[in-house]
Design an enzyme around this catalytic site. Sequence first.
Site, PDB file in Angstrom:
ATOM      1  N   GLY A 205       1.028  -0.951  -0.398  1.00 39.35           N
ATOM      2  CA  GLY A 205       0.077  -0.192   0.469  1.00 39.35           C
ATOM      3  C   GLY A 205       1.290   1.080  -0.420  1.00 39.35           C
ATOM      4  CD  GLN A 206       4.453  -0.307   1.025  1.00 39.52           C
ATOM      5  OE1 GLN A 206       3.769  -1.133   0.656  1.00 39.52           O
ATOM      6  NE2 GLN A 206       5.609  -1.154   1.957  1.00 39.52           N
ATOM      7  CB  ILE A 207       3.061   6.819  -2.216  1.00 38.88           C
ATOM      8  CG1 ILE A 207       1.876   7.298  -0.803  1.00 38.88           C
ATOM      9  CG2 ILE A 207       2.490   7.652  -2.910  1.00 38.88           C
ATOM     10  CD1 ILE A 207       2.484   8.778  -0.200  1.00 38.88           C
ATOM     11  CG  PHE A 209       3.641  -1.546  -5.146  1.00 35.51           C
ATOM     12  CD1 PHE A 209       4.166  -1.924  -6.351  1.00 35.51           C
ATOM     13  CD2 PHE A 209       2.515  -2.237  -5.286  1.00 35.51           C
ATOM     14  CE1 PHE A 209       4.085  -2.548  -6.517  1.00 35.51           C
ATOM     15  CE2 PHE A 209       2.064  -3.506  -5.747  1.00 35.51           C
ATOM     16  CZ  PHE A 209       3.150  -4.319  -6.848  1.00 35.51           C
TER      17      PHE A 209
END
Length: 314
Positions: A205-207, A209
Amino acid sequence: MVILLTYFHRIRGPSILCKIPEDEEVSEQDKEVSRLLDFAGNKKFFIHSFDNFKTANYYFEVPSEWARGKKEMALISITYSEDNIDGEIFRIPLAEFVIELLSKKDIFKGFYVHISGHGDVDEINEKNAEIKDLLQNFSKVLPKSIITKKKSLKLFVFGLDRAGKTSILERLRRNEFVKTNRTLNLNLLNFILDNVNLVAWDLGGQIGFRRSWRNYLKEPNVLVFVIDIHDKDRYVEAKKELFRILDYPESSGIPLLILANKKDLGTSISKKNVIKELELNKIKDREWNMYLTSAVTGEGIYNGMHWIFKKLIT
Ligand code: G3D
Ligand code: MG
């Protein structure tokens, strides 16, 4: 079952270019061979039979700085002998494997291990190891239903980082809460729940990705959106990511399960609250449902899964 990944250096067009002797009719066997090698047929996926075996094949172009014409052909084949398998079931997993493989930068270098005189050997070996890792992962994720004939469902699991996606999937898989590591990019899980084979794409969920989530939106049966109900500062951000996925045409009509997670940390937040904050009532183009859940206690998660089964498994 055997999986082969073959790289064809500098092959273009059909491989059977002539037949000797010319006056003899092309036998059925020859036709089979030519079908297997017919890269001009424009069929990415095909099933091939020989003796008591069958192969499911997917061929693809690999952009390559080292190739003539800048393109090379590769073929991935799954060989299987079980009579009762419908080879069509391999089509989507193979296509997905290829998407993942081609998303790796300069992956073509990994196919040059046995060819000397090309670039940095360490770099080639490193890329080759990446290919092997991917294949290993791929073999694990192949639907077990192929063997067991179980019903199979593919879940596209998304949401902001730290919402609890991996914890929820691990809870389902092992029936207990386990500590997770941060998900880098993508985590593929395959497990059986209530006699249903589940293949889950757990997306980081990191920005950085999030932009690539769309690449993995390939024919899932259900979208599973996870949100941390206590992370109120990020509700707006979560809502934005949710609707971004819902707005893509390829997700149209696919049922949506929302898991409002970390309920065990306090119950001051109601289901109604979350529906209002995320503006879920705006969703009109698909069936959706929401459950308050906890990966720690397991509460709500199984109810959510049963809602999916009720909708999708007859
Ligand atoms: P992600 O996969 O969505 O990024 P993770 O999230 O599953 O990695 O979880 C992020 C953190 O939240 C983890 O804590 C995990 O233990 C915790 N967590 C996940 N689900 C729940 C839940 O239902 N209740 C509570 N209390 N915590 C949960 P750490 O401390 O390892 O970072
Ligand atoms: Mg994770």
